[in-house]
Design a protein around this motif. Structure first.
Motif, mmCIF file in Angstrom:
data_model
loop_
_atom_site.group_PDB
_atom_site.id
_atom_site.type_symbol
_atom_site.label_atom_id
_atom_site.label_comp_id
_atom_site.label_asym_id
_atom_site.label_seq_id
_atom_site.Cartn_x
_atom_site.Cartn_y
_atom_site.Cartn_z
ATOM 1 N N PHE A 81 10.278 6.355 -1.160
ATOM 2 C CA PHE A 81 8.942 6.690 -0.676
ATOM 3 C C PHE A 81 8.487 5.504 0.160
ATOM 4 O O PHE A 81 9.039 4.417 0.015
ATOM 5 C CB PHE A 81 7.979 6.912 -1.841
ATOM 6 C CG PHE A 81 8.295 8.122 -2.653
ATOM 7 C CD1 PHE A 81 8.149 9.387 -2.106
ATOM 8 C CD2 PHE A 81 8.755 8.001 -3.945
ATOM 9 C CE1 PHE A 81 8.451 10.512 -2.863
ATOM 10 C CE2 PHE A 81 9.058 9.111 -4.703
ATOM 11 C CZ PHE A 81 8.905 10.377 -4.155
ATOM 12 N N PRO A 82 7.499 5.713 1.017
ATOM 13 C CA PRO A 82 7.060 4.582 1.839
ATOM 14 C C PRO A 82 6.794 3.356 0.964
ATOM 15 O O PRO A 82 5.934 3.363 0.104
ATOM 16 C CB PRO A 82 5.759 5.090 2.464
ATOM 17 C CG PRO A 82 5.870 6.571 2.442
ATOM 18 C CD PRO A 82 6.723 6.923 1.265
ATOM 19 N N GLY A 83 7.608 2.338 1.149
ATOM 20 C CA GLY A 83 7.379 1.086 0.440
ATOM 21 C C GLY A 83 7.974 1.024 -0.955
ATOM 22 O O GLY A 83 7.931 -0.015 -1.581
ATOM 23 N N VAL A 84 8.504 2.134 -1.466
ATOM 24 C CA VAL A 84 9.028 2.133 -2.831
ATOM 25 C C VAL A 84 10.397 2.806 -2.854
ATOM 26 O O VAL A 84 10.547 3.922 -2.362
ATOM 27 C CB VAL A 84 8.108 2.929 -3.785
ATOM 28 C CG1 VAL A 84 8.586 2.758 -5.218
ATOM 29 C CG2 VAL A 84 6.676 2.499 -3.639
ATOM 30 N N ARG A 102 -2.410 0.021 3.058
ATOM 31 C CA ARG A 102 -2.237 1.364 3.588
ATOM 32 C C ARG A 102 -3.262 2.316 2.974
ATOM 33 O O ARG A 102 -3.857 3.158 3.635
ATOM 34 C CB ARG A 102 -0.827 1.865 3.266
ATOM 35 C CG ARG A 102 -0.512 3.166 3.963
ATOM 36 C CD ARG A 102 0.952 3.544 3.866
ATOM 37 N NE ARG A 102 1.571 3.108 2.653
ATOM 38 C CZ ARG A 102 2.642 2.316 2.624
ATOM 39 N NH1 ARG A 102 3.182 1.896 3.728
ATOM 40 N NH2 ARG A 102 3.175 1.965 1.475
ATOM 41 N N PRO A 156 -2.815 -3.769 -7.485
ATOM 42 C CA PRO A 156 -2.896 -4.746 -6.403
ATOM 43 C C PRO A 156 -4.338 -5.056 -6.009
ATOM 44 O O PRO A 156 -4.615 -6.099 -5.447
ATOM 45 C CB PRO A 156 -2.140 -4.081 -5.261
ATOM 46 C CG PRO A 156 -2.000 -2.670 -5.628
ATOM 47 C CD PRO A 156 -2.119 -2.556 -7.102
ATOM 48 N N ASN A 158 0.938 -1.474 0.066
ATOM 49 C CA ASN A 158 0.358 -0.216 -0.401
ATOM 50 C C ASN A 158 -1.158 -0.254 -0.384
ATOM 51 O O ASN A 158 -1.812 0.686 0.048
ATOM 52 C CB ASN A 158 0.821 0.078 -1.828
ATOM 53 C CG ASN A 158 2.218 0.653 -1.834
ATOM 54 O OD1 ASN A 158 2.689 1.092 -0.783
ATOM 55 N ND2 ASN A 158 2.863 0.639 -2.972
ATOM 56 N N THR A 179 8.468 -0.475 -10.472
ATOM 57 C CA THR A 179 8.561 -1.505 -11.491
ATOM 58 C C THR A 179 7.754 -2.699 -11.047
ATOM 59 O O THR A 179 7.295 -2.773 -9.922
ATOM 60 C CB THR A 179 10.004 -1.945 -11.658
ATOM 61 O OG1 THR A 179 10.418 -2.512 -10.440
ATOM 62 C CG2 THR A 179 10.889 -0.779 -12.015
ATOM 63 N N ASP A 239 13.827 0.288 -13.036
ATOM 64 C CA ASP A 239 13.673 -0.088 -11.621
ATOM 65 C C ASP A 239 14.397 0.886 -10.691
ATOM 66 O O ASP A 239 14.953 0.481 -9.681
ATOM 67 C CB ASP A 239 14.238 -1.497 -11.345
ATOM 68 C CG ASP A 239 13.557 -2.558 -12.171
ATOM 69 O OD1 ASP A 239 12.609 -2.205 -12.890
ATOM 70 O OD2 ASP A 239 13.982 -3.719 -12.108
ATOM 71 N N GLY A 240 14.433 2.149 -11.056
ATOM 72 C CA GLY A 240 15.049 3.139 -10.183
ATOM 73 C C GLY A 240 16.565 3.198 -10.303
ATOM 74 O O GLY A 240 17.203 4.003 -9.642
ATOM 75 N N THR A 295 5.660 -4.665 -2.935
ATOM 76 C CA THR A 295 5.115 -3.714 -1.977
ATOM 77 C C THR A 295 3.637 -3.474 -2.202
ATOM 78 O O THR A 295 3.004 -2.741 -1.464
ATOM 79 C CB THR A 295 5.843 -2.361 -2.113
ATOM 80 O OG1 THR A 295 5.709 -1.949 -3.459
ATOM 81 C CG2 THR A 295 7.283 -2.482 -1.738
ATOM 82 N N ALA A 296 3.102 -4.120 -3.246
ATOM 83 C CA ALA A 296 1.738 -3.805 -3.639
ATOM 84 C C ALA A 296 0.750 -4.048 -2.513
ATOM 85 O O ALA A 296 -0.088 -3.213 -2.215
ATOM 86 C CB ALA A 296 1.345 -4.640 -4.854
#
Lengths: 504, 333
Positions: free
Chosen positions: A23-26, B16, A393, B13, B2, A224-225, B9-10
């Motif tokens: 996904f965008p960024g993930v 965005r 965040p 995100n 995770t 972690d995927g 990426t926080a």
């Protein structure tokens, strides 16, 4: 449970080869290889955000893989959406059921695939076939009954029957026991065993360790995927599984501090509400953690809601610190110093479109001269974020996008802001991952240490046995008994909950 | 997600996400600028003080009422009655002046109160009687219009004092039309209410999750009712502006007005599912609609095309908004 399958000798029904989803960024799923064999119960375990749900969506073709191939019965699958996956024999039983409540069970089972011709539905055939499907999943309701009238457990069976209706080779279950009572879980496992005996593979996502050991043939742990490991359940124990999931040692899942228990803080007398609650009396002391145990439907949530003023009651009294309260609505309870963290965070707890800060201050807005003080609101939110370790965040981030554990902390933060003296936690650990659970229990211990009274409602007994000073057991709307910590045992609680032992 | 990747990426995100909160408004604002630029080139009459002030005055009624509508839509409600309520308020206000000789400010207040009373009825029907907002206000749409006809026998109310023209036609400070000033005042008030008062915050919370709001101790009935009262009052006030512009109370005024008002809010990013909407967005939506109307007149486009264009813009605005939200939701899993 002994393995019914000979690993390695059978053609897998599903094979994922180096599958990734970005996904965008993930990178939600990262280069995963996975085989699912016919007739096995394959549990996918991992913390929230480990990529389990995304993996399921790739398999059920709700999402398109960014890379890699999905093979079903040996053939690579092109992405054509969820309908195509069903056509190939991959069925998904969603946590939030995808049923139309105003249609009958039979109509739901054949929704989109109604038997008949020229746009007419052959109702007789529909009913007949539905009846046989329902028997296979052990559901004793008439095919003509409306879905709206079913219990949660029965709706789940309808979902499973739907999977059988499309001749599924693999049935994906996403935390299927999350909303079930112990007896219902037992029955569900019976159904699962019957399905695997017919060669159907079950892909099972779960957070609950006890369950994994009861039902799994093989366990795949994700973090972690990525896939950390896939092991037969016989090679695992609880410690090892937690270590694989979390990637570090969790020394104590239930950190309970030594707290001196003080005077009676909350005294509830004779609360009744129709058939749901009958003459319920209990008390909570300062520094005490009181557990509410009982089968689903025994009235635990109803009792908490009644004390909190969320539902009307027929009678009874509530005293806080010796003062008798008049609680007609939640507002009254909150003003008196009682908080209630709902079981259903998304449905009843959070305003998902609002920010972390706005959710935290919702029950107690900081006002200056008639206006919300945005500065103070920010300070409150930052302070609670740091205190509760809410991982976000930005405090302005919408709670919608946080993980379950962090959403739960946002709700907790809201109640801490109300300076509540007594807090009811309804299933505080449901749907959050192991690490967040330990934090949540730690927090409950801290609240008790501050001299608050805490009530924890849980369907998972080890939580109560480890966290509580006393456990109140409910049965059919009544308080069946209260057990002190020195007398705690799983057997006693179950005996009281099921009525095999008279009230102590 | 995770912790490791989350923190990596926080920031991206968060940025965005914050951007995307503004994007739907930016899209509407972008459309507004494009239409504005186009009309400036296409018609020599467009970019004149007279025409721009004229647009401002024409927009006032829709903009003022749309601020109230935004508040209602944020609570996941809708107010279909604003057109009828505006007509009722305009006619009642006019009668107060012509038949009872009340001075203009009192009559304007009277009209606004008539609107507020209609809003109170709507609010009680929704929050106490438990009617669906669509149904409650649909009923009011019919009831208010009926009362207008009963009170006036479907005749326009004339004989109003000249001072009444001030509201819709007056100017202050060297030529700024009073309706434009009114838009500013109402918009600023609406902005403050939405961002800095309990009412505003609770409106977002109720629209996002009514049960969570109730369990957080918010007095749902009182605040939900208040929202409809404000919408009704602003509809009444808008009706007075409209009456002033034609210096009479018109029983047939405002039929279909609710559609423009709802369109303004929706184009500006308000979501009919509740929990979303801003005053700035709604104003942009209102002006976009006004510009298209004005441009069509200036360029001699058949006025029927206006309706088609506005409808298409509603589709695009809502589609864009949903598309953007889906992206945000899937990125967060």
């Amino acid at each position: 449970m002994p393995s019914k399958t000979e690993v390695g000798t059978q053609e897998p029904v599903v094979r994922l080869k180096d599958v990734s989803k970005e996904f965008p960024g993930v990178l939600a799923v990262d280069g995963v290889d996975l085989d699912i064999l016919p007739g096995e119960v394959h549990v996918v375990a991992g913390e929230n955000g480990a990529g389990k749900s995304t993996l399921m969506k790739l398999l059920s073709q709700v999402e398109r893989p960014s890379r890699g191939t999905v093979e079903i019965s040996g053939d690579p699958v092109e992405y054509h959406g969820p309908g195509h996956a069903q056509h190939l024999g991959v069925a998904m039983v969603y946590q939030e059921f995808a049923l139309a409540p105003d249609l009958s069970v039979a109509e739901n089972l054949y929704l989109g695939r109604e038997p008949g011709r020229f746009g007419f539905v052959n109702r007789g055939k529909e009913m007949e076939e539905a009846g046989s499907l329902l028997r296979r999943v052990g559901l004793n309701v008439r095919p003509g009954s409306l879905v709206a009238g079913l219990t949660v457990a029965e709706m789940q069976r309808v979902e499973i029957a739907k999977a059988l209706a499309i001749d599924a080779k693999v049935v994906i279950m996403d935390e299927p026991t999350a909303t079930l009572a112990e007896k219902e879980i037992e029955d569900l496992f019976g159904v699962i065993n019957a399905l695997t005996d017919d060669g159907i593979a079950i892909l099972y996502i779960s957070h609950r360790l006890d369950e994994i050991f009861r039902i799994a043939d093989r366990v795949t742990v994700m973090r972690d995927g990525k896939i950390v490991d896939t092991l037969p359940v016989s090679e695992l124990d609880e410690d090892k599984l937690v270590r694989l999931m979390v990637g570090r040692e969790i020394s104590n899942l239930y950190p309970k501090p030594e707290v001196e228990i003080g005077d009676v803080l909350l005294r509830v007398k004779g609360v009744s509400r129709g058939e749901k609650l009958r003459d319920c009396t209990f008390e909570v002391r300062t520094g005490e953690v009181l557990g509410f145990a009982g089968l689903v439907g025994a009235g635990r949530t109803e009792l908490a809601r009644a004390v909190f003023g969320a539902d009307r009651v027929d009678g009874g009294s509530v005293e806080l610190e010796g003062r008798t309260l008049k609680i007609k609505k939640p507002q009254d309870a909150i003003e008196a110093g009682i908080g209630y963290l709902t079981e259903d965070r998304k449905g009843e707890g959070l305003a998902l479109q609002l920010g972390v800060d706005q959710n935290i201050t919702l029950a107690n807005l900081p006002m200056t001269r008639g206006l919300i003080s945005l500065k103070e609101e920010g300070e409150i939110a930052r302070r609670r974020r740091d205190q509760l370790n809410i991982r976000t965040p930005s405090i302005r981030r919408r709670v919608q996008v946080l993980s379950g554990g962090n959403q739960q902390k946002v709700v907790v933060a809201r109640w801490l802001e109300t300076e509540a003296r007594v807090l009811f936690f309804d299933e505080p650990a449901r749907g959050i991952d192991v690490g967040a659970k330990a934090e949540m229990f730690g927090l409950i211990g801290d609240l008790a240490k501050e001299g608050r009274g805490v009530v924890v409602i849980s369907s998972y007994l080890p939580e109560l046995l480890n966290m509580c000073d006393r456990i109140l057991v409910m049965r059919e709307g009544e308080v069946a008994g209260v057990i002190g910590r020195e007398e705690f045992s799983e057997e006693r609680v179950i005996a009281l909950a099921t009525g095999t032992e008279e009230a102590a | 997600m995770t912790e490791g990747t989350a923190n990596g990426t926080a920031r991206g995100n968060a940025l965005r996400e914050r951007l995307s909160d503004f994007v739907s408004q930016l899209a509407a604002a972008g459309a507004l600028i494009v239409v504005f630029a186009f009309l400036s080139f296409a018609s020599p009459d467009f970019l004149t003080a007279d025409n721009l002030f004229n647009i401002g005055s024409q927009t006032a009624v829709v903009a003022v009422i749309a601020v109230g509508m935004t508040l209602v839509i944020i609570t996941a409600g809708i107010d279909l009655s604003v057109g009828s309520v505006a007509a009722l308020a305009g006619v009642m206000g006019a009668l107060l002046m012509s038949s009872y000789g009340l001075p203009m400010p009192l009559a304007a207040l009277g009209g606004t109160l008539v609107g507020a009373a209609c809003g109170l009825t709507n609010g009680l029907l929704v929050s106490v009687a438990g009617l669906n907002p669509f149904i409650a206000t649909l009923g009011m749409l019919s009831v208010a219009r009926g009362i207008v006809y009963i009170a006036t026998d479907a005749q326009s109310v004339f004989g109003l004092p000249d001072s009444f023209r001030l509201l819709g036609q007056g100017v202050v400070a060297g030529g700024i039309p009073i309706p434009v000033v009114i838009i500013l005042v109402v918009a600023i008030a609406g902005y403050v209410v939405l961002s800095r008062t309990k009412l505003g915050r609770y409106a977002y919370a109720m629209g996002s999750n009514l049960e969570a709001a109730r369990l957080s101790g918010i007095p749902i009935r009182r605040y939900l009712t208040s929202v409809y009262v404000i919408s009704g009052a602003l509809a009444g006030f808008g009706g007075m502006i409209a009456a002033s512009r034609v210096a009479s109370g018109q029983p047939n005024y405002g039929i279909g007005l609710e559609l423009d008002v709802i369109a303004a809010a929706v184009i500006g990013g308000a979501s009919l599912f509740g929990g979303q909407g801003t005053v700035v967005g709604t104003l942009i939506g209102a002006f976009l609609i006004a510009l298209i109307r004005n441009g069509a007149v200036l360029l001699n486009v058949n006025t029927f095309y206006q309706q088609v264009i506005i409808g298409v813009i509603i589709w695009i605005a809502v589609f864009w908004d949903q598309y953007r939200r889906r992206k945000l939701a899937s990125a967060s899993e």
